[in-house]
Design a protein around this motif. Structure first.
Motif, PDB file in Angstrom:
ATOM      1  N   GLU A 180      -1.904   0.362  -1.909  1.00 29.74           N
ATOM      2  CA  GLU A 180      -1.806   0.709  -3.021  1.00 29.74           C
ATOM      3  C   GLU A 180      -3.268   0.692  -3.823  1.00 29.74           C
ATOM      4  OE1 GLU A 180       1.572  -0.085  -6.316  1.00 29.74           O
ATOM      5  OE2 GLU A 180       0.112  -1.789  -6.261  1.00 29.74           O
ATOM      6  N   ASN A 181      -4.173  -0.258  -3.379  1.00 28.90           N
ATOM      7  CA  ASN A 181      -5.353  -0.170  -3.974  1.00 28.90           C
ATOM      8  C   ASN A 181      -6.419   0.634  -3.183  1.00 28.90           C
ATOM      9  OD1 ASN A 181      -4.504  -2.121  -5.963  1.00 28.90           O
ATOM     10  ND2 ASN A 181      -4.805  -3.820  -4.774  1.00 28.90           N
ATOM     11  N   GLY A 182      -6.068   1.016  -2.121  1.00 23.34           N
ATOM     12  CA  GLY A 182      -6.835   2.026  -1.180  1.00 23.34           C
ATOM     13  C   GLY A 182      -7.413   1.253  -0.048  1.00 23.34           C
ATOM     14  N   VAL A 183      -7.351   0.160  -0.026  1.00 23.24           N
ATOM     15  CA  VAL A 183      -8.046  -0.737   1.171  1.00 23.24           C
ATOM     16  C   VAL A 183      -7.751  -0.101   2.343  1.00 23.24           C
ATOM     17  CG1 VAL A 183      -8.219  -3.023   2.025  1.00 23.24           C
ATOM     18  CG2 VAL A 183      -7.931  -2.859  -0.320  1.00 23.24           C
ATOM     19  N   LEU A 184      -6.441   0.318   2.725  1.00 24.63           N
ATOM     20  CA  LEU A 184      -6.087   0.959   3.932  1.00 24.63           C
ATOM     21  C   LEU A 184      -6.757   2.135   4.157  1.00 24.63           C
ATOM     22  CD1 LEU A 184      -2.345  -0.103   4.379  1.00 24.63           C
ATOM     23  CD2 LEU A 184      -4.389  -1.325   5.130  1.00 24.63           C
ATOM     24  N   ARG A 185      -6.668   2.735   3.222  1.00 25.64           N
ATOM     25  CA  ARG A 185      -7.406   4.185   3.091  1.00 25.64           C
ATOM     26  C   ARG A 185      -8.982   3.948   4.102  1.00 25.64           C
ATOM     27  NH1 ARG A 185      -6.607   5.825  -1.174  1.00 25.64           N
ATOM     28  NH2 ARG A 185      -8.616   5.645  -2.458  1.00 25.64           N
TER      29      ARG A 185
END
Length: 263
Positions: A101-106
């Motif tokens: 959700e916070n874009g860390v995985l992206r």
């Protein structure tokens, strides 16, 4: 000479990969503790319930029908399963879904981490917390309320490892598919209460109707409880619950890695 050179070149690569995985495990373990969801809900909540139940005299009276065991004795393995279920259905999905959700995985997608390594790090971090919690529960129940350890310790250890692997793999599967924290929490909650019912949290499995008992034996928590009960009675767990737990662990882990979403 050429083979030796190739082996020498491969060794640093393998060492780098191994050290990268270990560093990721270390980081995820620290983040799990810092986030406080796993320690508070996965350890603190079941421990408080354990102490409250152990403080009730009515639950500590030996029952002839249970071979001299008390109701509290029978609830200790249920609370150990309860701990695993909270970690798997609540803490683990919330953490990784929050990353997504916070874009860390992206951002991690552009690194050599890979889904298998990331999910393994989360699995190991939560497994370590669950191990500490299990030891703490057995120590408090034994030293504080006189509950004996499982009579077949090796059988209990095998059952616990397979139950932990099965439940955490289910948590990884939820995490791999949902877009954010709210979805992860909703799905985890929907799964948590039926699973705990079939583990005997509200109604002991032996007192359920035959149909519900059969269903319970094929659920991860029901199979885990059956294996725990065998170990507490002094027997190595029978093959069926162990096979069921191993199937949940392997199947959910493979699907989680295959269908993992970075965004």
């Amino acid at each position: 000479m050429q083979v030796s050179a190739m082996n020498a070149a491969a060794s640093p690569v393998a060492a780098t990969r191994g050290s990268a995985t270990w560093r990721l495990v270390t980081i995820e373990s620290k983040l799990c503790l810092r986030d406080k969801v796993a320690p508070i809900w996965g350890v603190g909540c079941p421990l408080i319930v354990l102490i409250i139940l152990g403080s009730l005299p009515v639950l500590r009276k030996p029952l002839e029908a249970a071979g001299g065991l008390t109701i509290f004795d029978m609830y200790v393995p249920v609370l150990i399963i309860f701990n695993l279920a909270i970690l798997a259905m609540t803490a683990l999905p919330a953490t990784l879904a929050g990353y997504r959700e916070n874009g860390v995985l992206r951002r991690m997608q552009a690194t050599p981490v890979g889904p298998a390594r990331l999910l393994t790090a989360q699995l190991v971090a939560n497994l370590a917390i669950a191990l500490v919690a299990m030891i703490l529960f057995l120590a408090v129940a034994g030293l504080g309320f006189g509950v004996a350890l499982p009579r077949h310790l090796i059988g209990f250890a095998v059952a616990w490892l397979l139950a932990a692997a099965a439940l955490l793999a289910i948590g990884l599967l939820i995490t791999a598919l949902v877009p954010g924290r709210s979805s992860a929490s909703a799905i985890g909650t929907v799964l948590f209460f039926p699973m705990m019912f079939f583990a005997g949290l509200w109604v002991p499995i032996a007192q359920m109707p035959p149909v519900l008992q059969t269903i319970s034996h094929y659920t991860p928590l029901g199979a885990g409880m059956q294996a725990f009960q065998d170990a507490y009675l002094g027997h190595f767990p029978s093959a069926l619950p162990l096979v069921i737990l191993a199937a949940y662990a392997a199947g959910c882990a493979v699907i989680a890695v295959h269908w993992f979403r970075w965004e």
